[in-house]
Scaffold this active site. Structure first.
Site, PDB file in Angstrom:
ATOM      1  N   ASP A  56     -59.071 -30.336 -36.913  1.00  0.00           N
ATOM      2  CA  ASP A  56     -60.271 -30.489 -36.104  1.00  0.00           C
ATOM      3  C   ASP A  56     -61.410 -29.676 -36.732  1.00  0.00           C
ATOM      4  O   ASP A  56     -61.636 -29.748 -37.932  1.00  0.00           O
ATOM      5  CB  ASP A  56     -59.988 -30.095 -34.646  1.00  0.00           C
ATOM      6  CG  ASP A  56     -61.088 -30.576 -33.707  1.00  0.00           C
ATOM      7  OD1 ASP A  56     -61.966 -29.761 -33.395  1.00  0.00           O
ATOM      8  OD2 ASP A  56     -61.089 -31.749 -33.325  1.00  0.00           O
ATOM      9  N   ASP A 183     -54.791 -40.754 -33.383  1.00  0.00           N
ATOM     10  CA  ASP A 183     -55.971 -39.953 -33.087  1.00  0.00           C
ATOM     11  C   ASP A 183     -57.192 -40.860 -32.974  1.00  0.00           C
ATOM     12  O   ASP A 183     -57.446 -41.686 -33.850  1.00  0.00           O
ATOM     13  CB  ASP A 183     -56.174 -38.933 -34.206  1.00  0.00           C
ATOM     14  CG  ASP A 183     -57.334 -37.985 -33.946  1.00  0.00           C
ATOM     15  OD1 ASP A 183     -57.871 -37.986 -32.819  1.00  0.00           O
ATOM     16  OD2 ASP A 183     -57.698 -37.243 -34.874  1.00  0.00           O
ATOM     17  N   HIS A 211     -54.505 -36.544 -31.271  1.00  0.00           N
ATOM     18  CA  HIS A 211     -55.351 -35.617 -32.012  1.00  0.00           C
ATOM     19  C   HIS A 211     -54.724 -34.244 -32.240  1.00  0.00           C
ATOM     20  O   HIS A 211     -54.759 -33.709 -33.345  1.00  0.00           O
ATOM     21  CB  HIS A 211     -56.691 -35.457 -31.280  1.00  0.00           C
ATOM     22  CG  HIS A 211     -57.632 -34.514 -31.932  1.00  0.00           C
ATOM     23  ND1 HIS A 211     -58.228 -34.775 -33.148  1.00  0.00           N
ATOM     24  CD2 HIS A 211     -58.091 -33.296 -31.548  1.00  0.00           C
ATOM     25  CE1 HIS A 211     -59.015 -33.773 -33.479  1.00  0.00           C
ATOM     26  NE2 HIS A 211     -58.947 -32.864 -32.524  1.00  0.00           N
TER      27      HIS A 211
END
Length: 237
Positions: A56, A183, A211
């Site tokens: 991320d 994701d 994710h």
């Protein structure tokens, strides 16, 4: 970390304003500042020969540090992330979640954490797990950092361009890409772009994994990291 700790020194840090870490006066909670903090922690602890794992926002934050200090990097472990200025879909996300309306909603309802964390999970978090994620943002003032990062997807264009340029210094580093294929944020084109930047890569695809790969597939990730370490010919204790 319990599975990897017998083989590595495992260090997990919080960015200021996240987890249990507080921010000093004037700290802006931007990715550039977070990346500088990572570098300062490494210098303070005297770390080298690093296996850097990112995912991320940790991608541009950690890879920004790695590109500035490739001499300290042994290898990279990269989950669903990006390392370049925002593309069309991310710009739309940034404009929505970084808007003034969402700032207000997030301040009073902790909305970004409450929406995005469950959306990226393959399972329902238990009460203790959810408390660990939401606990650092218990007050309206403490929630500002979680609004700033979505906003910075577009506002940190210059920093993100520097991160992508820095990948050239990491081309020879062994890289393990661990990718959740379910994701909704970072998809196959993002993975392939990273693969182009990092030709010494191997890939582990995680079908149906959303994710937050570290919550959704911890055993698979740990096993893949140990296998990658063996393949890069560095003995594991």
């Amino acid at each position: 970390m319990p599975k990897l700790a017998p083989h590595f020194r495992c260090i997990a840090l919080d960015y200021p304003g996240f987890g249990i870490s507080t921010a000093g006066p004037g700290y802006g909670f931007t990715p550039r500042e977070h990346s500088q903090v990572v570098e300062q922690v490494v210098e303070h602890l005297g770390l080298c020969d690093l296996r850097v794992m990112v995912q991320d926002w940790g991608g541009p934050i950690g890879l920004g540090f790695a590109g500035r200090r490739p001499d300290l990097i042994h290898s990279l472990i990269i989950g669903n992330t990006f390392a370049w200025p925002a593309q069309v879909g991310m710009v739309a996300f940034s404009k929505l979640f970084g808007s003034s309306l969402f700032r207000w909603l997030n301040r009073y309802y902790n909305l970004i954490a409450r929406l995005l964390i469950p959306a990226g999970m393959n399972r329902q978090l238990n009460e203790a797990e959810l408390a660990a994620y939401l606990g650092p943002f218990a007050t309206p003032a403490s929630r500002l950092p979680t609004w700033i990062l979505p906003k910075e997807i577009t506002h940190s264009h210059a920093y993100l361009a520097e991160v992508e340029a820095g990948l050239a210094k990491l081309r020879e580093k062994p890289a393990l890409l661990i990718w959740g294929e379910a994701d909704g944020a970072f998809r196959e084109p993002d993975r392939r772009r990273l693969q182009q930047h990092l030709p010494a890569h191997q890939v582990l695809l995680l079908p149906q994994v959303k994710h937050f790969i570290q919550e959704n597939a911890p055993q698979e990730i740990s096993t893949a990291i140990l296998a990658h370490e063996r393949r890069t010919a560095i003995p594991v204790a």
